[in-house]
Structures are given as structure tokens and as C-alpha cells.
Write a protein that holds these residues in place. Sequence first.
Motif, mmCIF file in Angstrom:
data_model
loop_
_atom_site.group_PDB
_atom_site.id
_atom_site.type_symbol
_atom_site.label_atom_id
_atom_site.label_comp_id
_atom_site.label_asym_id
_atom_site.label_seq_id
_atom_site.Cartn_x
_atom_site.Cartn_y
_atom_site.Cartn_z
ATOM 1 N N GLN A 68 -1.599 1.605 -1.237
ATOM 2 C CA GLN A 68 -0.547 0.827 -1.873
ATOM 3 C C GLN A 68 -0.919 -0.658 -1.926
ATOM 4 O O GLN A 68 -0.620 -1.343 -2.912
ATOM 5 C CB GLN A 68 0.766 1.005 -1.098
ATOM 6 N N GLU A 69 -1.583 -1.144 -0.890
ATOM 7 C CA GLU A 69 -1.985 -2.561 -0.862
ATOM 8 C C GLU A 69 -2.993 -2.869 -1.967
ATOM 9 O O GLU A 69 -2.905 -3.900 -2.643
ATOM 10 C CB GLU A 69 -2.594 -2.917 0.500
ATOM 11 N N GLU A 70 -3.944 -1.954 -2.157
ATOM 12 C CA GLU A 70 -4.949 -2.166 -3.205
ATOM 13 C C GLU A 70 -4.304 -2.148 -4.582
ATOM 14 O O GLU A 70 -4.656 -2.942 -5.458
ATOM 15 C CB GLU A 70 -6.030 -1.091 -3.118
ATOM 16 N N GLN A 123 -1.231 -2.975 -5.371
ATOM 17 C CA GLN A 123 -0.465 -4.204 -5.562
ATOM 18 C C GLN A 123 -1.365 -5.377 -5.935
ATOM 19 O O GLN A 123 -0.977 -6.255 -6.719
ATOM 20 C CB GLN A 123 0.326 -4.528 -4.291
ATOM 21 N N LYS A 124 -2.561 -5.419 -5.393
ATOM 22 C CA LYS A 124 -3.477 -6.524 -5.664
ATOM 23 C C LYS A 124 -4.177 -6.394 -7.010
ATOM 24 O O LYS A 124 -4.455 -7.396 -7.672
ATOM 25 C CB LYS A 124 -4.532 -6.600 -4.564
#
Length: 241
Positions: free
Chosen positions: A82-84, A86-87
Amino acid sequence: MRKVTAELIVKDPAKFAHHDRVFLNNPVVMQGMGLAPLVVLATSGQNAVMLAAAVALLLVPSRVVACLLSRLVPLRDEDPSQEELQKKLLPRALIYAFSPAVVYLAAYPILNAVFGTGLLSLGIYLPLLTVEPLLTYRFGRVQETVHKAVSKGLRITVGYALLLVLLGCVREWLSAGTVFGAAVGSRALLPMASMPAGGFIVLGVLCAVWRALAKKRREYLEKEARSLVAVNHQKEAERGE
């Protein structure tokens, strides 16, 4: 049929069909992509040819440009965290959105030189090609190579252009009794074929027929592939004895 092709079909027929973007997995017929230009503008052979030329000038170059620029924020996993996401999704979306627009600025003078004022009949739907899912949907997918971008882009272009021209000619024949302006019938069989509502009807019928033929073609290829692989295995066994 080549031995390598036959073995690929036998090993994974679904994967083989998926890569055939011209007939077995046409993006319009199977995924419903690019419908707006088809039903609104592909009312004649001439319009269909202009649209096909525009797609040919836009799809592969914009896909390659986006492929190269998206390497700045690549997605390398099928199921990223999820972090990747979002970025990277926003910058990738912007890259894939602006690449067709930039390519369009270079493609339009070419189209204008070839077709002249005929392009006016396409109206706002010509620049709207730059936001078609055919050109932009890759932004959330795994990073592809330039070779794949060109190869897949060419196959999609041919498949889309083929359906464009076919639909345009059929609608012109039904609505006006002509094909590329040449009379091929005594009267119009379905005048509403020139309207968007008629376009949906004609496209629906064409897609139904196309899907049926694609299914028959796929079954035939699988049958031929299995037969060829069996024969090759038998010959290899006989040579081994």
C-alpha cells in the motif's frame, strides 16, 4: 503451425489467446475499450480510416514514451504494498495521461496534412483519443519493457483499426447504401445506423459474431496444436527406438 506455437497453445491456451490482440483477444470485443469513437464517429469508411490513422500515430509512440518515463517510478511487483502504491500511482498516472497529449501535438500536423478539413468531421472526439483507456490503462500495472510496449501496442493498434474500418464500412452501407462513397446497394437498409444508437446496435451484433468466430478459431487451434504435438512426440519416440 510451427512446433513452438503448437507447444505454447497446448501448455497454456488462455495465455496464447490473451496475447492475440488482433482477433482472439481484441481489446474492443473482449474488454469493451475505445467504444466512444466507434459508436459516435465510425459512421463511414472514411471516418474509420481517419480514426485508425490517428490511433496508429498515437498508441505505440505514447506507450513507448510512457514506458520510458515511468521507469522513474517503476512498479516491479504484481501485488505492491500500500505504501508503494501511494507513492507511485499518482506520478505514474500523470505520466501515462500526459504522454498521449504530448504525442498528439506531433501527430495532429501529420493527420492534418493527410486528411485536411476532413478531420473536422471527427470533432472533439479526435483529441479525446488521448484519454482512451487503450492508451492510459497501463499506469497501474507492472513495469513493461520497451519491446513489449512496441509489440503489444502494434497488436492493439491493428486489432482496433480492423474493427474500426469494419464497423465504419458496415454502418455506411446500412445507412447510405455506399462504402467509401461508392454505391453498393439500391437503398439504405438501416438509416439509424449512422446515429450513436444505431452504432451500439451494429457494434453489438459485430461483437457477438466476432466472439463466436474467435471461440471457433480458438477451439480449432487447440485441436490442431494437440494433434501436432502428439505427432512430434510419436516421431521423437520412434527415432529414440
